[in-house]
Scaffold this motif. Structure first.
Motif, PDB file in Angstrom:
ATOM      1  N   CYS A  50      -1.126  -7.374  11.972  1.00 45.65           N
ATOM      2  CA  CYS A  50      -1.039  -8.239  10.791  1.00 45.65           C
ATOM      3  C   CYS A  50      -1.880  -7.556   9.717  1.00 45.65           C
ATOM      4  O   CYS A  50      -2.049  -6.338   9.742  1.00 45.65           O
ATOM      5  CB  CYS A  50      -1.523  -9.663  11.100  1.00 45.65           C
ATOM      6  SG  CYS A  50      -1.035 -10.857   9.819  1.00 45.65           S
ATOM      7  N   GLY A  51      -2.412  -8.306   8.766  1.00 45.31           N
ATOM      8  CA  GLY A  51      -3.263  -7.723   7.736  1.00 45.31           C
ATOM      9  C   GLY A  51      -2.477  -6.991   6.664  1.00 45.31           C
ATOM     10  O   GLY A  51      -1.238  -7.017   6.642  1.00 45.31           O
ATOM     11  N   ILE A  57      -0.990  -9.182   3.466  1.00 42.40           N
ATOM     12  CA  ILE A  57      -2.031 -10.133   3.072  1.00 42.40           C
ATOM     13  C   ILE A  57      -3.281  -9.899   3.924  1.00 42.40           C
ATOM     14  O   ILE A  57      -3.220  -9.233   4.964  1.00 42.40           O
ATOM     15  CB  ILE A  57      -1.586 -11.615   3.234  1.00 42.40           C
ATOM     16  CG1 ILE A  57      -1.241 -11.933   4.696  1.00 42.40           C
ATOM     17  CG2 ILE A  57      -0.452 -11.976   2.293  1.00 42.40           C
ATOM     18  CD1 ILE A  57      -1.113 -13.421   4.976  1.00 42.40           C
ATOM     19  N   PHE A  58      -4.373 -10.479   3.480  1.00 43.91           N
ATOM     20  CA  PHE A  58      -5.606 -10.461   4.264  1.00 43.91           C
ATOM     21  C   PHE A  58      -6.316 -11.778   3.955  1.00 43.91           C
ATOM     22  O   PHE A  58      -6.998 -11.900   2.939  1.00 43.91           O
ATOM     23  CB  PHE A  58      -6.453  -9.239   3.870  1.00 43.91           C
ATOM     24  CG  PHE A  58      -7.714  -9.074   4.662  1.00 43.91           C
ATOM     25  CD1 PHE A  58      -7.835  -9.571   5.959  1.00 43.91           C
ATOM     26  CD2 PHE A  58      -8.796  -8.399   4.125  1.00 43.91           C
ATOM     27  CE1 PHE A  58      -8.994  -9.407   6.694  1.00 43.91           C
ATOM     28  CE2 PHE A  58      -9.969  -8.227   4.849  1.00 43.91           C
ATOM     29  CZ  PHE A  58     -10.064  -8.729   6.138  1.00 43.91           C
ATOM     30  N   CYS A  59      -6.115 -12.776   4.800  1.00 46.76           N
ATOM     31  CA  CYS A  59      -6.601 -14.130   4.527  1.00 46.76           C
ATOM     32  C   CYS A  59      -8.131 -14.132   4.405  1.00 46.76           C
ATOM     33  O   CYS A  59      -8.814 -13.402   5.128  1.00 46.76           O
ATOM     34  CB  CYS A  59      -6.169 -15.086   5.635  1.00 46.76           C
ATOM     35  SG  CYS A  59      -4.387 -15.076   5.868  1.00 46.76           S
ATOM     36  N   TYR A  61     -10.406 -15.929   5.395  1.00 45.95           N
ATOM     37  CA  TYR A  61     -11.220 -16.321   6.552  1.00 45.95           C
ATOM     38  C   TYR A  61     -10.911 -15.490   7.793  1.00 45.95           C
ATOM     39  O   TYR A  61     -11.413 -15.756   8.875  1.00 45.95           O
ATOM     40  CB  TYR A  61     -10.977 -17.805   6.888  1.00 45.95           C
ATOM     41  CG  TYR A  61      -9.500 -18.169   6.900  1.00 45.95           C
ATOM     42  CD1 TYR A  61      -8.706 -17.907   8.000  1.00 45.95           C
ATOM     43  CD2 TYR A  61      -8.914 -18.737   5.776  1.00 45.95           C
ATOM     44  CE1 TYR A  61      -7.357 -18.207   7.990  1.00 45.95           C
ATOM     45  CE2 TYR A  61      -7.564 -19.050   5.767  1.00 45.95           C
ATOM     46  CZ  TYR A  61      -6.789 -18.784   6.865  1.00 45.95           C
ATOM     47  OH  TYR A  61      -5.452 -19.069   6.851  1.00 45.95           O
ATOM     48  N   CYS A  62     -10.048 -14.460   7.653  1.00 46.43           N
ATOM     49  CA  CYS A  62      -9.556 -13.754   8.846  1.00 46.43           C
ATOM     50  C   CYS A  62     -10.619 -12.866   9.465  1.00 46.43           C
ATOM     51  O   CYS A  62     -11.137 -11.958   8.821  1.00 46.43           O
ATOM     52  CB  CYS A  62      -8.336 -12.914   8.487  1.00 46.43           C
ATOM     53  SG  CYS A  62      -7.633 -12.104   9.935  1.00 46.43           S
ATOM     54  N   GLN A  65      -8.440  -9.270  11.701  1.00 43.83           N
ATOM     55  CA  GLN A  65      -7.957  -8.142  10.899  1.00 43.83           C
ATOM     56  C   GLN A  65      -9.131  -7.457  10.196  1.00 43.83           C
ATOM     57  O   GLN A  65      -9.087  -6.260   9.921  1.00 43.83           O
ATOM     58  CB  GLN A  65      -6.907  -8.608   9.881  1.00 43.83           C
ATOM     59  CG  GLN A  65      -5.646  -9.195  10.522  1.00 43.83           C
ATOM     60  CD  GLN A  65      -4.985  -8.253  11.528  1.00 43.83           C
ATOM     61  OE1 GLN A  65      -4.904  -7.051  11.316  1.00 43.83           O
ATOM     62  NE2 GLN A  65      -4.523  -8.803  12.643  1.00 43.83           N
ATOM     63  N   ASN A 113      -4.232 -12.985  17.542  1.00 42.47           N
ATOM     64  CA  ASN A 113      -4.833 -12.331  16.373  1.00 42.47           C
ATOM     65  C   ASN A 113      -3.821 -11.625  15.476  1.00 42.47           C
ATOM     66  O   ASN A 113      -4.208 -11.006  14.490  1.00 42.47           O
ATOM     67  CB  ASN A 113      -5.846 -11.285  16.834  1.00 42.47           C
ATOM     68  CG  ASN A 113      -6.969 -11.904  17.629  1.00 42.47           C
ATOM     69  OD1 ASN A 113      -7.544 -12.894  17.209  1.00 42.47           O
ATOM     70  ND2 ASN A 113      -7.273 -11.338  18.785  1.00 42.47           N
ATOM     71  N   GLY A 114      -2.554 -11.632  15.843  1.00 41.71           N
ATOM     72  CA  GLY A 114      -1.551 -10.906  15.061  1.00 41.71           C
ATOM     73  C   GLY A 114      -0.499 -11.851  14.513  1.00 41.71           C
ATOM     74  O   GLY A 114      -0.783 -12.994  14.192  1.00 41.71           O
ATOM     75  N   ASP A 115       0.741 -11.369  14.394  1.00 40.45           N
ATOM     76  CA  ASP A 115       1.785 -12.188  13.787  1.00 40.45           C
ATOM     77  C   ASP A 115       3.141 -11.842  14.410  1.00 40.45           C
ATOM     78  O   ASP A 115       3.502 -10.666  14.496  1.00 40.45           O
ATOM     79  CB  ASP A 115       1.826 -11.915  12.274  1.00 40.45           C
ATOM     80  CG  ASP A 115       2.604 -12.986  11.534  1.00 40.45           C
ATOM     81  OD1 ASP A 115       3.791 -13.210  11.876  1.00 40.45           O
ATOM     82  OD2 ASP A 115       2.027 -13.601  10.634  1.00 40.45           O
ATOM     83  N   CYS A 143       2.408 -15.917   9.245  1.00 37.19           N
ATOM     84  CA  CYS A 143       2.165 -16.124   7.816  1.00 37.19           C
ATOM     85  C   CYS A 143       3.492 -16.043   7.056  1.00 37.19           C
ATOM     86  O   CYS A 143       3.533 -16.371   5.871  1.00 37.19           O
ATOM     87  CB  CYS A 143       1.145 -15.129   7.291  1.00 37.19           C
ATOM     88  SG  CYS A 143       1.580 -13.413   7.571  1.00 37.19           S
TER      89      CYS A 143
HETATM   90  S1  SF4 Z   1      -3.934 -12.550  11.392  1.00 41.07           S
HETATM   91 FE1  SF4 Z   1      -3.607 -14.599  10.489  1.00 41.07          FE
HETATM   92  S2  SF4 Z   1      -5.489 -15.021   9.335  1.00 41.07           S
HETATM   93 FE2  SF4 Z   1      -5.410 -12.782   9.711  1.00 41.07          FE
HETATM   94  S3  SF4 Z   1      -4.397 -11.844   7.917  1.00 41.07           S
HETATM   95 FE3  SF4 Z   1      -2.814 -12.284   9.468  1.00 41.07          FE
HETATM   96  S4  SF4 Z   1      -2.023 -14.315   8.910  1.00 41.07           S
HETATM   97 FE4  SF4 Z   1      -4.009 -14.076   7.896  1.00 41.07          FE
END
Ligand code: SF4
Ligand code: SF4
Length: 365
Positions: A50-51, A57-59, A61-62, A65, A113-115, A143
């Motif tokens: 993810c990330g 994106i990079f949330c 609160y994440c 990532q 932890n991923g997507d 996401c």
């Molecule tokens: S793993 Fe979840 S919180 Fe982290 S960047 Fe991806 S969607 Fe956002």
């Protein structure tokens, strides 16, 4: 089967299969807690991709990532043989609770932890899942920033699809999620909405200081655009090890978040970690979490997983152990997990609940 269902529901303090979650949660508050002998929910990270490089994106609160971007972790996919072993272990050991009137008390979450939109083996994994665990609800989070990958979610073998979109508009989205993808998310949700059959759809909002004032607007916006989708507002899990979550929460307390959630959605099932979630010491207490690298963790809230873990899946396989052994070890461990001791998702009486457990576990290290 009938005996098995009743026995297991009894372990949760639930005696009437016909009662609703609201009835049950009222009865359960403040009563003693009983234990199951296997985790009720198993979370596994089939991938942690993810990330920015995978989802754009990079949330704010994440944590996971951030660990990858900081060079303390790396992206990987869980080997198929581990995935299959975990599915078989669940199939063999998890008691069956198949009451359709309940939200899933038990499930497998193919996410940590991923997507799922970045899981290139999504069909293969779901076929394997269906062949071994068709009775157990499967869940993923996403996401949903890639409309071209929406098809990965439109699959009846995937029972629960949860999209995280913690903003009512583009500007708030950029602040909370660190990317200009609000319109992409809505397009992905529209595609899923138009094509999904017999799947439970949810959209989630993680409350931070940057979107605290936007909850009501979001609740109405999503209700109008996607009336089929259940809207879920969640307080941010603030962890001392996750400076990003501390910064995202600012001076907000979890109690303020929970009260605001209740003000927006008075019917929210989960809004107060002190009274809900089946009297567990914390809302994630019945979970097992396995990372794509094979570490078995107490839940999705982790730090130093090389140090604070319950062993590695490959060792469980080699030594003929089960996630049942993980569960016994975790119960025996009580409060001796430093992350749990500092966690803000514990109930006020967690220590008492935990001290009532009498379990011994063999630890192979
Ligand atoms: S793993 Fe979840 S919180 Fe982290 S960047 Fe991806 S969607 Fe956002
Ligand atoms: S107390 Fe916190 S860290 Fe420990 S299992 Fe519960 S949610 Fe996870």
């Amino acid at each position: 089967m009938e005996n098995n269902i009743r026995k297991t529901l009894h372990t949760l303090g639930i005696y009437n299969l016909r009662e609703t979650i609201e009835d049950a949660s009222l009865k359960l508050q403040g009563k003693p807690y009983y234990w199951t002998d296997y985790p009720m929910a198993v979370q596994l990270d089939t991938t942690n991709r993810c990330g920015p490089s995978n989802s754009g994106i990079f949330c704010s609160y994440c944590f996971p990532q951030g660990e990858v971007l900081g060079g303390r972790d790396c992206h990987a996919d869980m080997p198929m043989e581990w995935i299959e072993w975990i599915f078989k272990d669940i199939a063999k050991n998890m008691p069956h609770l198949t009451n359709k009137e309940w939200p899933p008390l038990q499930q497998t979450c193919l996410f940590l932890n991923g997507d799922w939109q970045n899981e290139m083996r999504s069909e293969e994994i779901l076929n394997k899942y269906d062949s071994l665990l068709s009775w157990l609800p499967s869940q993923v989070f996403t996401c949903a920033t890639k409309p071209s990958e929406a098809w990965r979610f439109i699959n009846p073998k995937l029972k629960w699809v949860c999209v995280t979109c913690s903003a009512p508009d583009r500007e708030t989205y950029k602040k909370v999620h660190g990317g200009d993808k609000f319109n992409n998310v809505i397009e992905t949700m529209r595609n899923i909405d138009n094509n999904s059959i017999n799947q439970h759809l949810e959209v989630h909002y993680v409350v931070t200081k940057d979107n605290f004032d936007g909850m009501k607007k979001w609740f109405n916006f999503m209700g109008n655009k996607f009336p089929r989708w259940r809207r879920v507002l969640s307080p941010l899990v603030k962890s001392q090890c996750n400076q990003r979550s501390v910064d995202s929460m600012g001076s907000l307390t979890v109690e303020q978040q929970e009260q605001a959630i209740h003000d927006v959605d008075a019917k929210a099932h989960f809004w107060n970690h002190q009274t809900t979630a089946l009297r567990q010491p914390c809302v994630l207490h019945n979970n097992a979490a396995v990372t794509c690298h094979g570490e078995v963790l107490q839940c999705c809230n982790w730090d130093r997983k090389d140090k604070w873990n319950y062993g590695y899946i490959q060792d469980y396989i080699d030594e003929g152990r089960s996630l049942k052994d993980y569960w016994m070890e975790r119960l025996a461990n009580k409060q001796r997990n430093s992350l749990c001791r500092a966690c803000n998702l514990k109930r006020y009486d967690a220590k008492n609940l935990l001290s009532n457990i009498e379990v011994t576990a063999k630890v192979k290290r």
